[in-house]
Write an enzyme that holds these catalytic residues in place. Structure first.
Site, PDB file in Angstrom:
ATOM      1  N   HIS A  21       0.894  -1.158   0.000  1.00  0.00           N
ATOM      2  CA  HIS A  21       0.000   0.000   0.000  1.00  0.00           C
ATOM      3  C   HIS A  21       0.941   1.220   0.000  1.00  0.00           C
ATOM      4  O   HIS A  21       2.165   1.070  -0.185  1.00  0.00           O
ATOM      5  CB  HIS A  21      -0.893  -0.066   1.256  1.00  0.00           C
ATOM      6  CG  HIS A  21      -2.124   0.782   1.163  1.00  0.00           C
ATOM      7  ND1 HIS A  21      -2.078   2.152   1.159  1.00  0.00           N
ATOM      8  CD2 HIS A  21      -3.462   0.454   1.071  1.00  0.00           C
ATOM      9  CE1 HIS A  21      -3.309   2.648   1.058  1.00  0.00           C
ATOM     10  NE2 HIS A  21      -4.170   1.620   0.996  1.00  0.00           N
ATOM     11  N   TRP A  23       1.798   5.261   4.516  1.00  0.00           N
ATOM     12  CA  TRP A  23       0.676   4.864   5.380  1.00  0.00           C
ATOM     13  C   TRP A  23       0.894   3.508   6.051  1.00  0.00           C
ATOM     14  O   TRP A  23       0.442   3.275   7.159  1.00  0.00           O
ATOM     15  CB  TRP A  23      -0.620   4.798   4.558  1.00  0.00           C
ATOM     16  CG  TRP A  23      -1.083   6.125   4.068  1.00  0.00           C
ATOM     17  CD1 TRP A  23      -1.085   7.293   4.789  1.00  0.00           C
ATOM     18  CD2 TRP A  23      -1.605   6.442   2.772  1.00  0.00           C
ATOM     19  NE1 TRP A  23      -1.587   8.310   4.015  1.00  0.00           N
ATOM     20  CE2 TRP A  23      -1.922   7.816   2.771  1.00  0.00           C
ATOM     21  CE3 TRP A  23      -1.853   5.694   1.618  1.00  0.00           C
ATOM     22  CZ2 TRP A  23      -2.463   8.467   1.665  1.00  0.00           C
ATOM     23  CZ3 TRP A  23      -2.393   6.334   0.522  1.00  0.00           C
ATOM     24  CH2 TRP A  23      -2.696   7.706   0.542  1.00  0.00           C
ATOM     25  N   TYR A  35       3.555   6.924  -3.060  1.00  0.00           N
ATOM     26  CA  TYR A  35       2.690   8.023  -3.537  1.00  0.00           C
ATOM     27  C   TYR A  35       3.549   9.282  -3.634  1.00  0.00           C
ATOM     28  O   TYR A  35       4.429   9.517  -2.798  1.00  0.00           O
ATOM     29  CB  TYR A  35       1.548   8.257  -2.551  1.00  0.00           C
ATOM     30  CG  TYR A  35       0.393   7.283  -2.664  1.00  0.00           C
ATOM     31  CD1 TYR A  35      -0.780   7.652  -3.320  1.00  0.00           C
ATOM     32  CD2 TYR A  35       0.469   6.007  -2.107  1.00  0.00           C
ATOM     33  CE1 TYR A  35      -1.860   6.765  -3.410  1.00  0.00           C
ATOM     34  CE2 TYR A  35      -0.609   5.123  -2.191  1.00  0.00           C
ATOM     35  CZ  TYR A  35      -1.771   5.511  -2.840  1.00  0.00           C
ATOM     36  OH  TYR A  35      -2.831   4.636  -2.927  1.00  0.00           O
ATOM     37  N   GLU A  66      -0.455   5.961 -12.367  1.00  0.00           N
ATOM     38  CA  GLU A  66      -1.731   6.082 -13.081  1.00  0.00           C
ATOM     39  C   GLU A  66      -2.027   7.525 -13.445  1.00  0.00           C
ATOM     40  O   GLU A  66      -2.699   8.240 -12.695  1.00  0.00           O
ATOM     41  CB  GLU A  66      -2.877   5.538 -12.212  1.00  0.00           C
ATOM     42  CG  GLU A  66      -2.867   4.038 -12.042  1.00  0.00           C
ATOM     43  CD  GLU A  66      -4.092   3.518 -11.296  1.00  0.00           C
ATOM     44  OE1 GLU A  66      -4.942   4.321 -10.872  1.00  0.00           O
ATOM     45  OE2 GLU A  66      -4.189   2.292 -11.140  1.00  0.00           O
ATOM     46  N   TYR A 117      -9.209  -3.672 -12.141  1.00  0.00           N
ATOM     47  CA  TYR A 117      -9.918  -4.141 -10.950  1.00  0.00           C
ATOM     48  C   TYR A 117     -11.100  -4.933 -11.491  1.00  0.00           C
ATOM     49  O   TYR A 117     -11.969  -4.387 -12.175  1.00  0.00           O
ATOM     50  CB  TYR A 117     -10.315  -2.939 -10.060  1.00  0.00           C
ATOM     51  CG  TYR A 117      -9.087  -2.449  -9.299  1.00  0.00           C
ATOM     52  CD1 TYR A 117      -8.855  -2.841  -7.986  1.00  0.00           C
ATOM     53  CD2 TYR A 117      -8.106  -1.693  -9.937  1.00  0.00           C
ATOM     54  CE1 TYR A 117      -7.689  -2.461  -7.306  1.00  0.00           C
ATOM     55  CE2 TYR A 117      -6.941  -1.315  -9.271  1.00  0.00           C
ATOM     56  CZ  TYR A 117      -6.741  -1.706  -7.959  1.00  0.00           C
ATOM     57  OH  TYR A 117      -5.587  -1.349  -7.301  1.00  0.00           O
ATOM     58  N   GLU A 142      -0.416  -3.412 -11.371  1.00  0.00           N
ATOM     59  CA  GLU A 142      -1.369  -3.289 -10.264  1.00  0.00           C
ATOM     60  C   GLU A 142      -2.721  -3.826 -10.696  1.00  0.00           C
ATOM     61  O   GLU A 142      -3.196  -3.522 -11.790  1.00  0.00           O
ATOM     62  CB  GLU A 142      -1.508  -1.819  -9.850  1.00  0.00           C
ATOM     63  CG  GLU A 142      -2.377  -1.632  -8.616  1.00  0.00           C
ATOM     64  CD  GLU A 142      -2.661  -0.168  -8.316  1.00  0.00           C
ATOM     65  OE1 GLU A 142      -1.708   0.612  -8.133  1.00  0.00           O
ATOM     66  OE2 GLU A 142      -3.854   0.201  -8.270  1.00  0.00           O
ATOM     67  N   ALA A 175     -13.008  -0.720  -8.785  1.00  0.00           N
ATOM     68  CA  ALA A 175     -11.854   0.175  -8.953  1.00  0.00           C
ATOM     69  C   ALA A 175     -11.573   1.059  -7.745  1.00  0.00           C
ATOM     70  O   ALA A 175     -10.492   1.654  -7.643  1.00  0.00           O
ATOM     71  CB  ALA A 175     -12.054   1.040 -10.186  1.00  0.00           C
ATOM     72  N   TRP A 198      -2.661  -5.535  -5.756  1.00  0.00           N
ATOM     73  CA  TRP A 198      -2.826  -4.455  -4.779  1.00  0.00           C
ATOM     74  C   TRP A 198      -3.680  -4.979  -3.642  1.00  0.00           C
ATOM     75  O   TRP A 198      -4.761  -5.502  -3.949  1.00  0.00           O
ATOM     76  CB  TRP A 198      -3.509  -3.267  -5.490  1.00  0.00           C
ATOM     77  CG  TRP A 198      -3.742  -2.070  -4.630  1.00  0.00           C
ATOM     78  CD1 TRP A 198      -4.885  -1.712  -3.974  1.00  0.00           C
ATOM     79  CD2 TRP A 198      -2.790  -1.043  -4.351  1.00  0.00           C
ATOM     80  NE1 TRP A 198      -4.704  -0.540  -3.302  1.00  0.00           N
ATOM     81  CE2 TRP A 198      -3.437  -0.107  -3.517  1.00  0.00           C
ATOM     82  CE3 TRP A 198      -1.440  -0.827  -4.711  1.00  0.00           C
ATOM     83  CZ2 TRP A 198      -2.781   1.033  -3.035  1.00  0.00           C
ATOM     84  CZ3 TRP A 198      -0.800   0.300  -4.238  1.00  0.00           C
ATOM     85  CH2 TRP A 198      -1.485   1.223  -3.411  1.00  0.00           C
ATOM     86  N   LYS A 231      -5.737  -2.821   5.883  1.00  0.00           N
ATOM     87  CA  LYS A 231      -6.759  -1.773   5.840  1.00  0.00           C
ATOM     88  C   LYS A 231      -8.132  -2.403   5.644  1.00  0.00           C
ATOM     89  O   LYS A 231      -8.252  -3.442   4.990  1.00  0.00           O
ATOM     90  CB  LYS A 231      -6.445  -0.799   4.695  1.00  0.00           C
ATOM     91  CG  LYS A 231      -7.357   0.406   4.687  1.00  0.00           C
ATOM     92  CD  LYS A 231      -6.869   1.522   3.790  1.00  0.00           C
ATOM     93  CE  LYS A 231      -7.908   2.648   3.744  1.00  0.00           C
ATOM     94  NZ  LYS A 231      -7.453   3.803   2.982  1.00  0.00           N
ATOM     95  N   GLU A 279     -10.512  -2.643   3.679  1.00  0.00           N
ATOM     96  CA  GLU A 279     -11.023  -2.490   2.303  1.00  0.00           C
ATOM     97  C   GLU A 279     -10.769  -3.818   1.599  1.00  0.00           C
ATOM     98  O   GLU A 279      -9.815  -4.529   1.938  1.00  0.00           O
ATOM     99  CB  GLU A 279     -10.311  -1.335   1.573  1.00  0.00           C
ATOM    100  CG  GLU A 279      -8.816  -1.493   1.436  1.00  0.00           C
ATOM    101  CD  GLU A 279      -8.122  -0.324   0.726  1.00  0.00           C
ATOM    102  OE1 GLU A 279      -8.771   0.703   0.452  1.00  0.00           O
ATOM    103  OE2 GLU A 279      -6.915  -0.457   0.451  1.00  0.00           O
TER     104      GLU A 279
HETATM  105  C1  IDC Z   1      -6.304   3.218  -3.003  1.00  0.00           C
HETATM  106  C2  IDC Z   1      -6.180   2.523  -1.668  1.00  0.00           C
HETATM  107  C3  IDC Z   1      -6.963   3.278  -0.640  1.00  0.00           C
HETATM  108  C4  IDC Z   1      -6.521   4.722  -0.644  1.00  0.00           C
HETATM  109  C5  IDC Z   1      -6.676   5.306  -2.024  1.00  0.00           C
HETATM  110  C6  IDC Z   1      -6.232   6.748  -2.151  1.00  0.00           C
HETATM  111  O1  IDC Z   1      -6.599   1.196  -1.781  1.00  0.00           O
HETATM  112  O2  IDC Z   1      -6.798   2.697   0.633  1.00  0.00           O
HETATM  113  O3  IDC Z   1      -7.325   5.457   0.255  1.00  0.00           O
HETATM  114  O4  IDC Z   1      -5.887   4.540  -2.928  1.00  0.00           O
HETATM  115  O5  IDC Z   1      -4.900   6.892  -2.113  1.00  0.00           O
HETATM  116  C7  IDC Z   1      -5.626   2.565  -7.969  1.00  0.00           C
HETATM  117  C8  IDC Z   1      -4.472   3.244  -7.370  1.00  0.00           C
HETATM  118  C9  IDC Z   1      -4.316   2.898  -5.927  1.00  0.00           C
HETATM  119  C10 IDC Z   1      -5.667   2.813  -5.242  1.00  0.00           C
HETATM  120  C11 IDC Z   1      -6.420   1.657  -5.863  1.00  0.00           C
HETATM  121  C12 IDC Z   1      -7.802   1.425  -5.241  1.00  0.00           C
HETATM  122  O6  IDC Z   1      -3.274   3.022  -8.071  1.00  0.00           O
HETATM  123  O7  IDC Z   1      -3.511   3.877  -5.320  1.00  0.00           O
HETATM  124  O8  IDC Z   1      -5.446   2.558  -3.893  1.00  0.00           O
HETATM  125  N1  IDC Z   1      -6.559   1.889  -7.287  1.00  0.00           N
HETATM  126  O9  IDC Z   1      -8.611   2.552  -5.410  1.00  0.00           O
HETATM  127  N2  IDC Z   1      -5.963   2.533  -9.239  1.00  0.00           N
HETATM  128  C13 IDC Z   1      -7.115   1.877  -9.386  1.00  0.00           C
HETATM  129  C14 IDC Z   1      -7.517   1.456  -8.139  1.00  0.00           C
END
Ligand code: IDC
Length: 360
Positions: free
Chosen positions: A93, A97, A124, A196, A259, A285, A291, A319, A324, A326
């Site tokens: 992640h 965090w 990030y 992304e 996703y 990822e 998503a 991912w 967390k 989720e």
């Molecule tokens: C999500 C994390 C979530 C966090 C969010 C914002 O799962 O906990 O709060 O980012 O930073 C992506 C991204 C990836 C996302 C993930 C799910 O690359 O950073 O993580 N996602 O939303 N692209 C599509 C989906």
């Protein structure tokens, strides 16, 4: 007779001197030759072992030892033996965090119990998502654990809310110059230069020029590591890439992120079409929820994705390694173990990954 005696003596002496000279010469030449050839052999040996060290010093029995230097040939990722090779791994992640999961035991558990060969370090890049230069240290720590364990490791410049990679381009250049300087001889390392791009960031106008600049900066230092490049619409526009790919670059692959509950046939079709055109695709990822990284898991779509990726030999990285609350988190929210997880410590997506994806 008397007259000829001195001549015979002179002649014999001359012959003796010649013969002796021949042997002396030989005996002088021989050691010299031997020394020279020993030196050559020694130099070759030293060079070979130095090469072997810089080429593959991963511990025996590990993925990097077995597969070594990666290269891209057309749409195909290949290992040091020229064989088609698929990376399968787990993304952290956000490092700011969930830094506790960047530890050697966690990576060892995933390598030995789950069977992964790759870890992705998601850094990030927006200050609001925890970015500051001090987080580079966490990346270096992760690279060290992965390298020591003979795992491949993706250094991910995780743009997301900072949707256009040009927004933090100077920071990206600085970061990747630092990374390339440290890891140019490290066989484990892959660079992912923009997670992304999204919003109004366009492939041809924004991302491609960014990639050209970043790739050229990295290549000045590290001339052959694999570089992963994202595309617009959260790395789904592989069709735009296929229309206008980078030229004059090598060992570059393009990422697609999916996703499974959101991205279905239409995205799989784009992936297949790109591969058919010889575009190297890398799933750096994915998740099997929607998503948002949350919501219900779609096992049936997940299965279709797996079939496509495995039949085409496409690498995939799931991912995310965290607890967390989720559905894309691989660990249950209840457990706070940072390594050595039991099967029951894995979330439904975690169990699917270990039991189904990694066994496929
Ligand atoms: C999500 C994390 C979530 C966090 C969010 C914002 O799962 O906990 O709060 O980012 O930073 C992506 C991204 C990836 C996302 C993930 C799910 O690359 O950073 O993580 N996602 O939303 N692209 C599509 C989906």
């Amino acid at each position: 007779m008397k007259k000829s005696l001195p001549i015979i003596i002179i002649a014999l002496t001359a012959v003796a001197i010649f013969v002796a000279g021949f042997f002396i010469g030989k005996s002088q030449n021989n050691p010299a030759e031997t020394t020279a050839s020993t030196e050559t052999a020694k130099t070759a040996e030293t060079a070979k072992s130095a090469e072997a060290t810089s080429e593959n010093s991963a511990p025996d029995g590990t993925p990097v030892k077995a597969h070594g230097k990666l290269t891209v040939d057309g749409a195909t990722l290949k290992d040091q033996n020229g064989e088609k090779f698929q990376l399968r791994g787990v993304s952290t992640h956000g490092l700011a965090w969930f830094p506790q999961y960047v530890n050697a035991d966690a990576f060892r558990t995933m390598r030995d119990s789950w069977g992964i060969n790759t870890v992705r370090l998601a850094m990030y890049t927006d200050p609001s998502a925890g970015y500051s230069e001090s987080i580079h240290e966490k990346v270096k720590e992760g690279v060290k654990y992965a390298t020591d364990l003979g795992l491949y490791v993706i250094i991910d410049w995780h743009i997301l809310s900072d949707y256009n990679p040009n927004m933090h381009k100077s920071e990206a250049l600085k970061f990747f110059r630092e990374m390339a300087g440290l890891y140019k001889d490290n066989l484990s390392v892959l660079y992912e230069i923009c997670n992304e791009p999204n919003g109004d960031a366009e492939w041809s106008r924004d991302i491609k020029p960014y990639a050209e600049e970043l790739i050229s900066a990295i290549r000045t230092i590290d001339d052959d590591a694999i570089i992963l490049v994202g595309s617009s619409t959260w790395s789904q526009d592989i069709d735009k890439v296929a229309e206008n790919p980078l030229s004059g670059v090598s060992n570059v692959m393009y990422t697609v992120h999916f996703y499974a509950a959101t991205h279905k046939d239409w995205l799989r079709n784009k992936v297949s079409a790109a591969l058919d055109k010889g575009i190297p695709v890398f799933i750096s990822e994915f998740g099997i929820s929607d998503a948002s990284g949350n919501g219900a898991l779609d096992y049936s779509e997940a299965g279709q994705w797996l079939s496509l990726l495995n039949s085409r030999g496409v690498s995939f990285v799931i991912w995310n390694l965290s607890n967390k609350n989720e559905s894309s988190a691989l660990l249950t929210p209840e457990n706070s173990k940072t390594s050595g997880w039991a099967h029951s410590d894995l979330s439904p997506q975690g169990q699917w990954f270990v039991d189904t994806a990694m066994k496929s």
